[in-house]
Design an enzyme around this catalytic site. Structure first.
Site, short mmCIF file in Angstrom:
data_model
loop_
_atom_site.label_atom_id
_atom_site.label_comp_id
_atom_site.label_asym_id
_atom_site.label_seq_id
_atom_site.Cartn_x
_atom_site.Cartn_y
_atom_site.Cartn_z
N ASP A 88 3.09 -4.82 7.95
CA ASP A 88 1.89 -3.87 7.91
C ASP A 88 0.62 -4.85 7.87
O ASP A 88 0.38 -5.56 7.06
CB ASP A 88 1.90 -3.18 6.59
CG ASP A 88 0.54 -2.65 6.10
OD1 ASP A 88 -0.34 -2.66 6.89
OD2 ASP A 88 0.57 -1.86 5.11
N HIS B 13 1.02 -1.28 0.10
CA HIS B 13 0.01 -0.03 0.02
C HIS B 13 0.93 1.23 0.04
O HIS B 13 2.14 1.05 0.55
CB HIS B 13 -0.92 0.05 1.39
CG HIS B 13 -1.73 1.06 1.32
ND1 HIS B 13 -1.57 2.27 1.97
CD2 HIS B 13 -3.31 0.95 1.34
CE1 HIS B 13 -2.61 3.15 1.92
NE2 HIS B 13 -3.74 2.04 1.30
N CYS C 143 -5.05 2.63 -3.43
CA CYS C 143 -3.71 3.29 -3.11
C CYS C 143 -2.64 2.03 -3.26
O CYS C 143 -1.71 1.92 -2.09
CB CYS C 143 -3.85 3.54 -1.66
SG CYS C 143 -5.19 4.82 -1.19
N GLN D 137 -4.62 -5.39 6.79
CA GLN D 137 -5.68 -6.14 6.13
C GLN D 137 -5.65 -7.51 6.97
O GLN D 137 -6.15 -8.35 6.25
CB GLN D 137 -5.37 -6.09 4.60
CG GLN D 137 -5.53 -4.80 4.01
CD GLN D 137 -7.06 -4.54 3.88
OE1 GLN D 137 -7.90 -5.24 4.17
NE2 GLN D 137 -7.17 -3.25 3.54
N1 C6P Z 1 -6.12 0.60 2.58
C1 C6P Z 1 -8.11 0.02 1.49
O1 C6P Z 1 -9.20 0.37 1.00
P1 C6P Z 1 -4.71 3.70 7.33
O2 C6P Z 1 -5.66 4.42 6.05
O3 C6P Z 1 -3.77 4.31 8.02
O4 C6P Z 1 -6.00 3.16 8.04
O5 C6P Z 1 -4.39 2.37 6.29
C2 C6P Z 1 -3.61 2.48 5.53
C3 C6P Z 1 -3.25 1.04 4.67
C4 C6P Z 1 -1.97 0.50 5.10
N2 C6P Z 1 -1.75 -0.81 4.50
C5 C6P Z 1 -2.71 -1.48 4.08
C6 C6P Z 1 -2.43 -2.91 3.41
C7 C6P Z 1 -3.83 -1.09 3.74
O6 C6P Z 1 -4.95 -1.53 2.90
C8 C6P Z 1 -4.18 0.38 4.18
C9 C6P Z 1 -5.73 1.09 3.92
C10 C6P Z 1 -7.57 0.80 2.54
O7 C6P Z 1 -7.46 -0.74 0.89
C11 C6P Z 1 -7.96 2.36 2.26
S1 C6P Z 1 -6.72 2.92 1.02
#
Ligand code: C6P
Length: 410
Positions: A204, A127, A368, A207
């Site tokens: 990370d 991401h 993203c 998910q």
């Molecule tokens: N993915 C998606 O629709 P935040 O925004 O900080 O809560 O998470 C960021 C993030 C980081 N790593 C991974 C693997 C993610 O999937 C996400 C967030 C969402 O896939 C919103 S872009």
């Protein structure tokens, strides 16, 4: 139709008031859980109760409300510790979310250590939150970003990983579950190989944590990041787990209230963990809501949830594979409950709009993860991502809505 044995999805759904919504007169089929899950009444009520009965600032007052808020805030940290099996509560840092947690490590762990010639190793399926903070720190220090490629199926090329991991590598940062492909990465293998040459690993887990039981001690990850809103909790709150030794060695990320023991113009003494990394009034209601979300998930059991979602994934994959002109992007052997797909005849954004008219909420876009889109030469995908409350009949609605969409565009 299908059903996971002994899984009471009806009673789970009853806990989520929003699932009763109608969209354009049709029952909501919420399949955008990868972007953000919905919240059960247990989380909504925990936040409401806090504001109605206990709310004040934390760690600052001797009065009753401040103490009650502080206790609820601290209880949530205890819940998170147990949930990921951190060795102690002060290894749990509350952040704004995964993005904030990764930036914290980039600026506080990596930036002071990196120099020209050093490398950070990530993968092609990250991401943007696990790419851009490292690009920034590389720009700041002269270090270089290296990227492990992925196969057509959407799996990491572990041979290339082994080749790219070297004495130049100062940190490996890898996604546990890809938000664009659904791939579950072999993070334990990555941690073990990295540790064998003394390289720490950030995982990370944005998910992963709502789909896979995570034990940070077993995994031996040095850092593990996740967001509250993807695990049935509030937005604007998340967690950075870090090993105590590393966190102790790191300077504060931000300065302000609560992260200090004493301040004078001559010398400021920083607070102990975890407060050293929690400058300013924190997201108190968010943290309390996150604690309630974790208690809720634990009551149902992540193993049980994972089994249900795996059933949904298998069923949805076979239903979608039957549709002419539909191509699934991401066919790894190990996948969590999400399916990215494209249609020959319809742009993903049009898929999103057409499915919305049928009550089906899914995400269309680059998620993203633009390098993933480039890798598969698609501008975007449509993505159905599952949660504990989704049903097999909702998959039938999804498949029928896709078939209807194709019919309208051909
Ligand atoms: N993915 C998606 O629709 P935040 O925004 O900080 O809560 O998470 C960021 C993030 C980081 N790593 C991974 C693997 C993610 O999937 C996400 C967030 C969402 O896939 C919103 S872009």
């Amino acid at each position: 139709m299908n059903n996971t044995a002994q899984y009471d999805v009806v009673s789970i759904r009853n806990d989520f008031p929003i699932l009763d919504r109608k969209i354009f007169g049709k029952p909501l089929v919420y399949l955008d859980n990868g972007a953000s899950t919905q919240r059960p009444v247990q989380v909504i009520n925990a936040v409401k109760d806090l504001y109605e009965h206990n709310y004040s600032n934390v760690h600052r007052g001797v009065h009753t409300l401040s103490q009650e808020s502080t206790n609820l805030y601290d209880d949530a940290r205890v819940a998170v510790r147990g949930f990921i099996n951190a060795a102690c509560v002060h290894e749990v840092i509350f952040t704004k979310g995964t993005t904030d947690a990764i930036n914290l490590v980039a600026q506080s762990y990596a930036r002071p250590r990196l120099k020209k010639g050093d490398e950070i190793l990530i993968t092609h399926m990250e991401h943007h939150s696990n790419i851009v903070p490292w690009q920034m720190v590389c720009e700041q220090t002269g270090a270089e970003l290296k990227v492990v490629p992925i196969s057509d199926k959407g799996e990491l090329d572990m041979d290339r990983f082994a080749e790219l991991l070297s004495e130049k590598t100062k940190l490996v940062s890898v996604v546990h579950v890809s938000n664009a492909l659904g791939t579950v990465n072999p993070v334990k293998e990555i941690v073990d190989a990295s540790h064998a040459i003394g390289v720490p690993v950030l995982v990370d887990g944005a998910q992963a944590v709502s789909h896979i039981p995570v034990d940070v001690q077993k995994l031996d990850a040095d850092f593990y990041a996740f967001s509250g809103h993807k695990i049935y909790g509030p937005t604007g709150v998340g967690v950075l787990y870090g090993k105590e030794k590393l966190l102790n060695e790191m300077p504060p990320y931000q300065g302000g209230g609560d992260m200090i023991l004493s301040v004078s113009f001559e010398k400021t003494e920083y607070n102990a963990l975890p407060y050293k990394f929690e400058a300013g009034t924190p997201n108190i209601a968010g943290v309390v809501g996150l604690g309630a979300a974790i208690n809720y998930v634990q009551k149902i059991g992540l193993g049980t949830i994972a089994a249900h979602e795996h059933g949904l994934l298998v069923y949805a994959t076979s239903k979608l594979q039957e549709i002419d002109g539909l191509r699934i992007i991401g066919e790894a052997d190990q996948k969590a409950g999400l399916i990215s797909f494209v249609l020959d005849a319809v742009h993903p954004h049009d898929i999103g709009t057409m499915l919305d008219a049928e009550g089906v909420a899914l995400r269309a876009g680059h998620h993203c993860a633009q390098p993933v889109m480039d890798r598969y030469k698609v501008p975007a995908t449509a993505r159905a991502s599952f949660a504990m409350y989704n049903t097999f009949s909702e998959i039938d609605v999804l498949a029928a809505a896709i078939v209807k969409t194709i019919g309208m565009f051909s």
